[in-house]
Design a protein around this motif. Structure first.
Motif, PDB file in Angstrom:
ATOM      1  N   PHE A 181       0.820  -1.202   0.000  1.00 50.10           N
ATOM      2  CA  PHE A 181       0.000   0.000   0.000  1.00 50.10           C
ATOM      3  C   PHE A 181       0.859   1.260   0.000  1.00 50.10           C
ATOM      4  O   PHE A 181       0.482   2.275  -0.592  1.00 50.10           O
ATOM      5  CB  PHE A 181      -0.933   0.004   1.213  1.00 50.10           C
ATOM      6  N   ALA A 182       1.985   1.200   0.667  1.00 45.11           N
ATOM      7  CA  ALA A 182       2.848   2.381   0.718  1.00 45.11           C
ATOM      8  C   ALA A 182       3.567   2.604  -0.605  1.00 45.11           C
ATOM      9  O   ALA A 182       3.824   3.752  -1.001  1.00 45.11           O
ATOM     10  CB  ALA A 182       3.868   2.229   1.848  1.00 45.11           C
ATOM     11  N   GLY A 183       3.869   1.529  -1.312  1.00 46.70           N
ATOM     12  CA  GLY A 183       4.661   1.652  -2.532  1.00 46.70           C
ATOM     13  C   GLY A 183       3.841   1.832  -3.795  1.00 46.70           C
ATOM     14  O   GLY A 183       4.403   2.169  -4.845  1.00 46.70           O
ATOM     15  N   LYS A 184       2.549   1.612  -3.731  1.00 45.03           N
ATOM     16  CA  LYS A 184       1.717   1.735  -4.929  1.00 45.03           C
ATOM     17  C   LYS A 184       0.578   2.720  -4.672  1.00 45.03           C
ATOM     18  O   LYS A 184       0.119   2.890  -3.541  1.00 45.03           O
ATOM     19  CB  LYS A 184       1.159   0.372  -5.347  1.00 45.03           C
ATOM     20  N   LYS A 185       0.112   3.345  -5.739  1.00 44.70           N
ATOM     21  CA  LYS A 185      -0.957   4.332  -5.643  1.00 44.70           C
ATOM     22  C   LYS A 185      -2.307   3.605  -5.544  1.00 44.70           C
ATOM     23  O   LYS A 185      -2.708   2.912  -6.486  1.00 44.70           O
ATOM     24  CB  LYS A 185      -0.940   5.241  -6.869  1.00 44.70           C
ATOM     25  N   SER A 186      -2.967   3.775  -4.412  1.00 45.91           N
ATOM     26  CA  SER A 186      -4.201   3.020  -4.166  1.00 45.91           C
ATOM     27  C   SER A 186      -5.461   3.864  -4.267  1.00 45.91           C
ATOM     28  O   SER A 186      -6.566   3.336  -4.167  1.00 45.91           O
ATOM     29  CB  SER A 186      -4.143   2.370  -2.779  1.00 45.91           C
ATOM     30  N   VAL A 218      -3.430   4.966   4.493  1.00 41.44           N
ATOM     31  CA  VAL A 218      -3.852   4.259   3.282  1.00 41.44           C
ATOM     32  C   VAL A 218      -5.179   4.798   2.765  1.00 41.44           C
ATOM     33  O   VAL A 218      -5.392   4.958   1.564  1.00 41.44           O
ATOM     34  CB  VAL A 218      -3.953   2.748   3.572  1.00 41.44           C
ATOM     35  N   LEU A 219      -6.100   5.117   3.678  1.00 44.17           N
ATOM     36  CA  LEU A 219      -7.436   5.533   3.283  1.00 44.17           C
ATOM     37  C   LEU A 219      -7.608   7.040   3.236  1.00 44.17           C
ATOM     38  O   LEU A 219      -8.590   7.531   2.682  1.00 44.17           O
ATOM     39  CB  LEU A 219      -8.468   4.953   4.260  1.00 44.17           C
ATOM     40  N   THR A 220      -6.694   7.810   3.814  1.00 46.14           N
ATOM     41  CA  THR A 220      -6.883   9.251   3.928  1.00 46.14           C
ATOM     42  C   THR A 220      -7.048   9.915   2.567  1.00 46.14           C
ATOM     43  O   THR A 220      -7.984  10.696   2.347  1.00 46.14           O
ATOM     44  CB  THR A 220      -5.695   9.884   4.675  1.00 46.14           C
ATOM     45  N   SER A 221      -6.166   9.610   1.642  1.00 46.53           N
ATOM     46  CA  SER A 221      -6.234  10.226   0.311  1.00 46.53           C
ATOM     47  C   SER A 221      -7.515   9.827  -0.414  1.00 46.53           C
ATOM     48  O   SER A 221      -8.139  10.646  -1.107  1.00 46.53           O
ATOM     49  CB  SER A 221      -5.021   9.829  -0.527  1.00 46.53           C
TER      50      SER A 221
END
Length: 658
Positions: free
Chosen positions: A79-84, A165-168
């Motif tokens: 999740f940190a390394g890819k745009k989710s 992870v969910l903020t954006s």
């Protein structure tokens, strides 16, 4: 977990992958992809093998906390390394592109697959998931996914704040909802969204405050989401009066989907949420389903057709109220209006035979025959007369909306029986009126022309007309089904243009046309427009049906396909012309066969048009495909049994004494 043990080699491979995860630092998701490969069923395995493999994974995690920490670390790194953000805000929701652009895009991707961006989690997931994965994930026990989330303590991964992870995704959704709530289509239907404080804008501000930590709980967000739902409900109710469009339906549906997704994401990020892993498991399955249909042409057509069906059947059902006769008075009126329709149909049938006798070029003949049909049907409509076979396509939409609101089997069956009785009575009256007066008028016209020294049709043409309505020696019933499809489509066209007339304010705009005002005068032109205001959809539907009947046969001839049409009223009129042209010299068997042909053609017309309209209307009410099919079969069975169930009108339907 009382299921067969997975293959020993598969369990071993799963454990080896988990061990590699514990030894290697989190990287680009390669080990996660390998782990998924060992869990999913292979080509020669049943889907249940994946369920067993999932149970084996859970057992390994329960026995070894090191594996739990390793798998969680790799998921966090993924999740940190890819745009989710796009995965969480777009997967499973309506696209922003118009239907035409999205359809062309998906067709192009069928011819040449899209380029995948490995930096985006959505594309990474699309490359990972196979078509078989969607099947076994959908049938897996939700408790298994919840158990995996519990073991990995994924709630910490999705909490508000870091790692965020969910903020954006939540912030992006709030911006999209705020912009969508100010869409011109919505404001046109409900100006209050612009005149007062918009709940969509207020929701954005409240979500932003919550994400920044300025607000501790989500109670105000829940209140604003409810207000947004109420605003959308208000738009839908007003659209029933002011009309709707595909764009408006798309926008309101997309907003509703986005708010539902926001509720799920906020609940996952909110520490006060109980059982968040159950929400996470549902979201996971939903995202997998969305991955399966991301580039599917069929799913796009089904979804758009369903929304368009809701838009059209809404107005077709309103028209259907005028096609249901209750009581002796209404049945008599239905019979006489159908009789008038039969008289005009007989004239249309005669004119068609005269056009055919000119032996024009195929396209010229098709155009003249189409105009004959179209103008005749419009005349019948404007004179408030009736074509029997148009009733089911209208009444089916009306009934489906009523039936969809009832859930119990007994109540549904009662409604089915009541509806079947009304349809059977109305159809019996209308069919008799159409048949008898089309036949009688054809005979009278033939006799009048014969007395004047002319012939309505030649003897060879009469033999051809009799052959065309023979249900056993020709394709008459198949052609009747083709006509039934046209009846169904005419109802669709009628509902569509009724909606367009209201939504786009067509009468008001016509009244401002300068040329008719100069030619006819402002008052006279306005009177004409007002008289036609409630009839635009009916005129469009009748024009379409007329051109459909005239062009289908021509298309069949030009394309070399066995296409033609048979309609009960025209068949009855043609029978009258043929019998008179042969000087009433027909064998009893031919007469009985022709009568049977006319009746069977009518039954096929009605059955096909009703079935298509009823099924579409049920699907438009979001009834499942399976339930729609069952209700359709029950409805047809109830209509077939109606003649044996009718014992006369109810007391409230008794005719008043003269």
């Amino acid at each position: 977990m009382a299921s067969p043990a997975p293959d020993d080699h598969t369990t071993s491979f799963i454990e080896q992958t988990l061990a590699r995860m514990a030894e290697a630092p989190p990287a680009d998701g390669t080990l996660l992809a390998r782990l998924w490969f060992h869990v999913q069923p292979h080509a020669n395995q049943p889907l249940t093998a994946a369920h067993d493999n999932l149970h084996a994974l859970i057992a390994l995690l329960e026995r070894n906390p090191v594996y739990i920490a390793a798998l969680r670390d790799h998921l966090v790194a993924l999740f940190a390394g890819k745009k989710s953000t796009r995965l969480l805000t777009e997967a499973g929701l309506l696209p922003y592109r118009a239907f035409g652009a999205e359809f062309r895009r998906r067709i192009a991707f069928k011819l040449l697959p899209p380029e995948l961006d490995p930096s985006r989690l959505r594309d990474w997931l699309d490359a990972l998931i196979t078509p078989r994965d969607h099947a076994w994930i959908r049938t897996a026990d939700p408790a298994d996914w919840i158990r995996v989330c519990d073991l990995l303590e994924l709630r910490q991964v999705f909490r508000r704040g870091e790692p965020g992870v969910l903020t954006s995704a939540i912030s992006s959704l709030s911006h999209r909802i705020a912009a969508g709530g100010l869409d011109a289509e919505l404001l046109r239907i409900d100006p209050a969204l612009e005149e007062y404080d918009s709940p969509f804008l207020a929701l954005h501000h409240e979500v932003d405050a919550w994400l920044r930590g300025a607000s501790e709980d989500t109670r105000q967000i829940d209140v604003l989401l409810e207000q947004c739902d109420e605003a959308l409900d208000r738009v839908r109710r007003r659209s029933e009066e002011l009309g709707t469009s595909v764009e408006l339906t798309l926008q309101s549906t997309r907003l509703s989907q986005q708010m539902t997704r926001m509720r799920s994401l906020i609940a996952l990020a909110d520490p006060a949420t109980e059982a968040p892993h159950s929400l996470l498991a549902r979201l996971f399955v939903e995202l997998i389903e969305a991955s399966n249909e991301r580039h599917s042409v069929g799913s796009l057509i089904r979804d758009t057709a369903g929304r368009l069906a809701r838009q059209i059947t809404q107005f077709a059902s309103q028209t259907g109220e005028h096609y249901v006769a209750e009581g002796w008075g209404a049945l008599k009126k239905m019979f006489w209006t159908a009789s008038g329709g039969g008289v005009i149909v007989a004239g249309m049938a005669l004119l068609k035979t005269q056009v055919a006798a000119l032996h024009l070029a195929p396209l010229q003949e098709a155009l003249l025959v189409s105009l004959d049909y179209a103008l005749g049907f419009v005349l019948i409509y404007l004179l408030h007369l009736t074509i029997a076979t148009k009733q089911p396509a209208m009444t089916a939409s009306l009934f489906a909306r009523t039936l969809a609101e009832v859930r119990s089997q007994r109540a549904q069956q009662k409604l089915l029986n009541e509806f079947a009785d009304k349809v059977w009575r109305s159809q019996a009256a209308a069919i008799l009126g159409n048949m008898l007066f089309a036949f009688a008028t054809a005979v009278l016209l033939s006799l009048a022309l014969d007395a004047a020294g002319h012939t309505a049709i030649a003897r060879d043409k009469a033999a051809l007309l009799l052959a065309e309505i023979d249900p056993f020696g020709s394709a008459a019933l198949f052609y009747a089904a083709v006509a039934g499809v046209g009846l169904f489509l005419a109802g669709i066209v009628s509902g569509y243009y009724d909606n367009q007339c209201v939504y786009h304010s067509i009468p008001e705009r016509l009244q401002r046309l300068p040329l008719p005002q100069r030619l006819l005068g402002v008052g006279r032109w306005n009177t004409i427009v007002e008289a036609l205001r409630p009839r635009w959809g009916g005129i469009a539907g009748n024009l379409f049906f007329g051109f459909y009947l005239g062009l289908v046969a021509a298309f069949g001839i030009l394309a070399g396909l066995p296409l033609d049409i048979r309609h009960i009223a025209f068949s009855a009129a043609n029978f009258g012309y043929a019998w008179q042209a042969l000087e009433w010299q027909l064998a009893p068997a031919v007469v009985l066969t022709s009568i049977a042909g006319v009746v069977l053609i009518g039954l096929v017309n009605l059955t096909v048009s009703f079935s298509l309209a009823f099924y579409l209307a049920l699907r438009a009410t979001r009834t499942s495909r399976r339930d729609s099919g069952h209700l359709l079969l029950r409805g047809l069975a109830a209509i077939l049994k109606a003649p044996f169930r009718w014992n006369g009108p109810s007391p409230r339907e008794e005719p008043r004494p003269d």
